[in-house]
Write a protein that holds these residues in place. Structure first.
Motif, PDB file in Angstrom:
ATOM      1  N   UNK A 150      -1.120  26.442 -22.016  1.00 51.28           N
ATOM      2  CA  UNK A 150      -1.378  27.008 -20.518  1.00 51.28           C
ATOM      3  C   UNK A 150      -0.755  28.601 -20.831  1.00 51.28           C
ATOM      4  N   UNK A 151      -1.463  29.159 -21.066  1.00 49.26           N
ATOM      5  CA  UNK A 151      -0.988  31.031 -21.247  1.00 49.26           C
ATOM      6  C   UNK A 151      -1.817  31.681 -20.180  1.00 49.26           C
ATOM      7  N   UNK A 152      -0.611  31.934 -18.869  1.00 44.54           N
ATOM      8  CA  UNK A 152      -0.815  32.664 -18.243  1.00 44.54           C
ATOM      9  C   UNK A 152      -1.434  34.480 -18.267  1.00 44.54           C
ATOM     10  N   UNK A 153      -2.471  34.527 -17.657  1.00 48.92           N
ATOM     11  CA  UNK A 153      -2.976  35.614 -17.696  1.00 48.92           C
ATOM     12  C   UNK A 153      -2.409  36.639 -16.412  1.00 48.92           C
ATOM     13  N   UNK A 198       0.978  22.675 -26.332  1.00 50.62           N
ATOM     14  CA  UNK A 198       2.102  23.523 -28.172  1.00 50.62           C
ATOM     15  C   UNK A 198       2.271  24.380 -27.055  1.00 50.62           C
ATOM     16  N   UNK A 199       3.803  24.826 -27.636  1.00 49.14           N
ATOM     17  CA  UNK A 199       4.493  26.254 -27.569  1.00 49.14           C
ATOM     18  C   UNK A 199       5.065  26.591 -28.294  1.00 49.14           C
ATOM     19  N   UNK A 200       4.980  28.217 -28.287  1.00 44.20           N
ATOM     20  CA  UNK A 200       5.218  28.756 -29.760  1.00 44.20           C
ATOM     21  C   UNK A 200       6.731  29.386 -29.252  1.00 44.20           C
ATOM     22  N   UNK A 246       2.076  13.177 -22.631  1.00 38.58           N
ATOM     23  CA  UNK A 246       1.847  14.110 -22.546  1.00 38.58           C
ATOM     24  C   UNK A 246       3.234  14.476 -23.383  1.00 38.58           C
ATOM     25  N   UNK A 247       1.934  14.586 -25.425  1.00 36.37           N
ATOM     26  CA  UNK A 247       2.726  15.058 -25.410  1.00 36.37           C
ATOM     27  C   UNK A 247       3.542  16.748 -26.223  1.00 36.37           C
ATOM     28  N   UNK A 284       8.384  18.974 -33.977  1.00 38.62           N
ATOM     29  CA  UNK A 284       8.581  20.452 -34.169  1.00 38.62           C
ATOM     30  C   UNK A 284       7.571  20.746 -35.341  1.00 38.62           C
ATOM     31  N   UNK A 285       6.698  21.622 -34.974  1.00 39.01           N
ATOM     32  CA  UNK A 285       5.481  22.027 -36.403  1.00 39.01           C
ATOM     33  C   UNK A 285       6.576  22.978 -36.907  1.00 39.01           C
TER      34      UNK A 285
END
Length: 135
Positions: free
Chosen positions: A1-4, A32-34, A63-64, A102-103
């Motif tokens: 989910x990337x806000x615009x 995924x979250x950076x 939810x992973x 954690x990747x």
């Protein structure tokens, strides 16, 4: 989910909720979250993410969340977070009932990790890219 500039992150989440409800139960959702140092890597940020993702749980069996450390690409103002902060973030999400991993970064020493590749010229070790803010 990337806000615009057109959609707030809650609007995007709510659109996903509708799609997942149409698909029915039994699906997994992978997020995924950076994480960036002092921007979105605190325990409070993790609690906010858990709250943001909560409505998505109704339409899926799990939810992973996969956490990624930002790979330094020398853009001014963006810095990778620490291993300890990523682990704290993970622990908050896990305590809220999310599957969270954690990747591990790969290719960082060669400037070939996710987010480090670009169409520009290669920089030597230790060189910093500074983006021009003038137009």
């Amino acid at each position: 989910l990337v806000p615009t500039q057109k959609c707030h992150v809650h609007e995007l989440r709510d659109a996903f909720v509708k799609v997942l409800a149409q698909r029915g139960p039994g699906h997994h959702l992978f997020v995924e979250a950076t994480l960036l140092k002092d921007i979105n890597d605190s325990r409070q940020d993790a609690a906010k993410m858990a709250h943001l993702l909560e409505p998505l749980r109704a339409g899926v069996s799990d939810v992973k969340v996969n956490l990624l450390a930002y790979n330094d690409n020398s853009f001014e103002g963006l810095v990778p977070t620490t291993k300890e902060r990523i682990e704290d973030f993970r622990d908050v999400l896990r305590s809220a009932g999310y599957t969270c991993t954690i990747r591990q970064a790969r290719g960082t020493p060669q400037s070939a990790a996710c987010g480090q590749l670009s169409g520009g010229s290669r920089m030597g070790a230790g060189e910093k890219r500074v983006e021009s803010r003038q137009r």
